[in-house]
Design a protein around this motif. Sequence first.
Motif, mmCIF file in Angstrom:
data_model
loop_
_atom_site.group_PDB
_atom_site.id
_atom_site.type_symbol
_atom_site.label_atom_id
_atom_site.label_comp_id
_atom_site.label_asym_id
_atom_site.label_seq_id
_atom_site.Cartn_x
_atom_site.Cartn_y
_atom_site.Cartn_z
ATOM 1 N N ARG A 21 0.835 -1.202 0.000
ATOM 2 C CA ARG A 21 0.000 0.000 0.000
ATOM 3 C C ARG A 21 0.869 1.251 0.000
ATOM 4 N NH1 ARG A 21 -4.289 -1.124 4.839
ATOM 5 N NH2 ARG A 21 -2.391 -1.703 5.944
ATOM 6 N N GLY A 22 0.264 2.370 -0.325
ATOM 7 C CA GLY A 22 0.897 3.662 -0.155
ATOM 8 C C GLY A 22 2.224 3.809 -0.868
ATOM 9 N N LEU A 23 3.198 4.382 -0.163
ATOM 10 C CA LEU A 23 4.505 4.616 -0.767
ATOM 11 C C LEU A 23 5.210 3.319 -1.110
ATOM 12 C CD1 LEU A 23 5.876 7.570 1.418
ATOM 13 C CD2 LEU A 23 4.507 7.664 -0.679
ATOM 14 N N GLY A 24 5.038 2.289 -0.284
ATOM 15 C CA GLY A 24 5.664 1.005 -0.568
ATOM 16 C C GLY A 24 5.196 0.426 -1.884
ATOM 17 N N ARG A 25 3.898 0.462 -2.107
ATOM 18 C CA ARG A 25 3.343 -0.020 -3.375
ATOM 19 C C ARG A 25 3.883 0.785 -4.553
ATOM 20 N NH1 ARG A 25 -0.539 2.301 -6.263
ATOM 21 N NH2 ARG A 25 -1.627 1.065 -7.873
ATOM 22 N N ALA A 26 3.914 2.101 -4.414
ATOM 23 C CA ALA A 26 4.379 2.954 -5.506
ATOM 24 C C ALA A 26 5.834 2.663 -5.850
ATOM 25 C CB ALA A 26 4.206 4.422 -5.124
ATOM 26 N N MET A 27 6.667 2.471 -4.844
ATOM 27 C CA MET A 27 8.076 2.172 -5.098
ATOM 28 C C MET A 27 8.248 0.785 -5.694
ATOM 29 S SD MET A 27 9.994 4.005 -1.866
ATOM 30 C CE MET A 27 8.948 3.287 -0.583
ATOM 31 N N PRO A 196 10.392 11.600 3.023
ATOM 32 C CA PRO A 196 9.195 12.171 2.408
ATOM 33 C C PRO A 196 8.539 13.203 3.320
ATOM 34 C CG PRO A 196 9.119 9.756 2.459
ATOM 35 C CD PRO A 196 10.196 10.195 3.398
ATOM 36 N N GLY A 197 7.903 14.172 2.693
ATOM 37 C CA GLY A 197 6.993 15.057 3.398
ATOM 38 C C GLY A 197 5.599 14.469 3.372
ATOM 39 N N LEU A 198 4.602 15.326 3.197
ATOM 40 C CA LEU A 198 3.214 14.874 3.213
ATOM 41 C C LEU A 198 2.832 14.273 1.868
ATOM 42 C CD1 LEU A 198 0.454 14.719 4.661
ATOM 43 C CD2 LEU A 198 -0.050 16.983 3.690
ATOM 44 N N PHE A 199 2.516 12.997 1.878
ATOM 45 C CA PHE A 199 1.958 12.303 0.723
ATOM 46 C C PHE A 199 0.581 11.786 1.114
ATOM 47 C CE2 PHE A 199 6.274 12.480 -0.579
ATOM 48 C CZ PHE A 199 6.318 12.258 -1.950
ATOM 49 N N MET A 200 -0.369 11.853 0.197
ATOM 50 C CA MET A 200 -1.726 11.440 0.538
ATOM 51 C C MET A 200 -1.900 9.940 0.364
ATOM 52 S SD MET A 200 -2.902 13.961 1.959
ATOM 53 C CE MET A 200 -4.540 13.328 2.312
ATOM 54 N N THR A 201 -1.255 9.216 1.241
ATOM 55 C CA THR A 201 -1.450 7.778 1.350
ATOM 56 C C THR A 201 -2.771 7.507 2.075
ATOM 57 O OG1 THR A 201 -0.278 7.763 3.450
ATOM 58 C CG2 THR A 201 1.043 7.411 1.454
ATOM 59 N N ASN A 229 1.693 12.941 -4.407
ATOM 60 C CA ASN A 229 1.007 11.710 -4.795
ATOM 61 C C ASN A 229 1.991 10.550 -4.640
ATOM 62 O OD1 ASN A 229 -1.446 13.014 -5.681
ATOM 63 N ND2 ASN A 229 -0.278 13.726 -7.458
ATOM 64 N N PRO A 230 1.557 9.394 -4.111
ATOM 65 C CA PRO A 230 2.498 8.302 -3.876
ATOM 66 C C PRO A 230 3.368 7.958 -5.090
ATOM 67 C CG PRO A 230 0.434 7.813 -2.790
ATOM 68 C CD PRO A 230 0.214 9.086 -3.580
ATOM 69 N N GLU A 231 2.817 8.052 -6.288
ATOM 70 C CA GLU A 231 3.575 7.690 -7.489
ATOM 71 C C GLU A 231 4.802 8.577 -7.685
ATOM 72 O OE1 GLU A 231 0.301 8.169 -7.345
ATOM 73 O OE2 GLU A 231 -0.335 6.058 -7.519
#
Length: 262
Positions: A21-27, A196-201, A229-231
């Motif tokens: 999910r979130g940043l992990g998924r995007a990476m 990271p700063g604020l990402f809308m995960t 955005n996470p991407e």
Amino acid sequence: MGVLDKFRVDGRRLMVTGGSRGLGRAMALAIAEAGADVILIGRNQETLVATAEEIRALGREVWTIAADMADPADCERACRDALAIPGQIDILINNVGNREANIPTEEMPLETWQRLVDLNLTSAFLATKLIGGSMLDRPGPARGKIVNIASISAIIANRGIHGRHYEATKAALLHFTRATAADWAQRGVNVNAICPGLFMTDANKRWNELKPEVIRTFVDQIPMGRPGNPEEIGPLALYLASPASDFVTGSAYVIDGGYLIW
């Protein structure tokens, strides 16, 4: 080799914690698109399966391991399960972490503090010890890559929010990154951090529902005028995972829309 070829990770294997999910998924998706196979570790079987399908659609192999990384025993079990998969792990992203409790320091129970320290810091130590340790002193030119997902909260204290376990653990993770990078610089493993700063995960969307004034105050202080955005974290993670960053270690990359400028 052309410059864009240095961003390819064909034939390499990534392990990412909190990867569904979130940043992990995007990476995970970004690095898979560049050629890596992926081991996803996360708590939620449903999201693990969904993200795994997205990675398979890119033509990559993928494995999923369900684990609670806030439990050191379960974290160690997950790492050993990952190492038992035939083939070596070349890239580790220690991404799992969260500010799960908004409790003032003077009211926080010790057991809550310890669990969140284990989630945000001990999990990265154990994965670095086991997965990173397996990368050391390998023959050949391929270098191991470790990317720790810290936070701008490693550098600042956030306004209007409690739970200072998060700032404390992310600051510790940042210095753990530097110290490990120094130890392993001549042993074939690069260790870097992303702040990271604020990402809308999904987690921050929940914060926005619970305490919208905190999110609004944060966004008002971002020079670019919006959360990430996470991407948008994927290309930076790919750089640190790829041969393009072979001469980079012990560094921390802020990605925050300019928040720390002010």
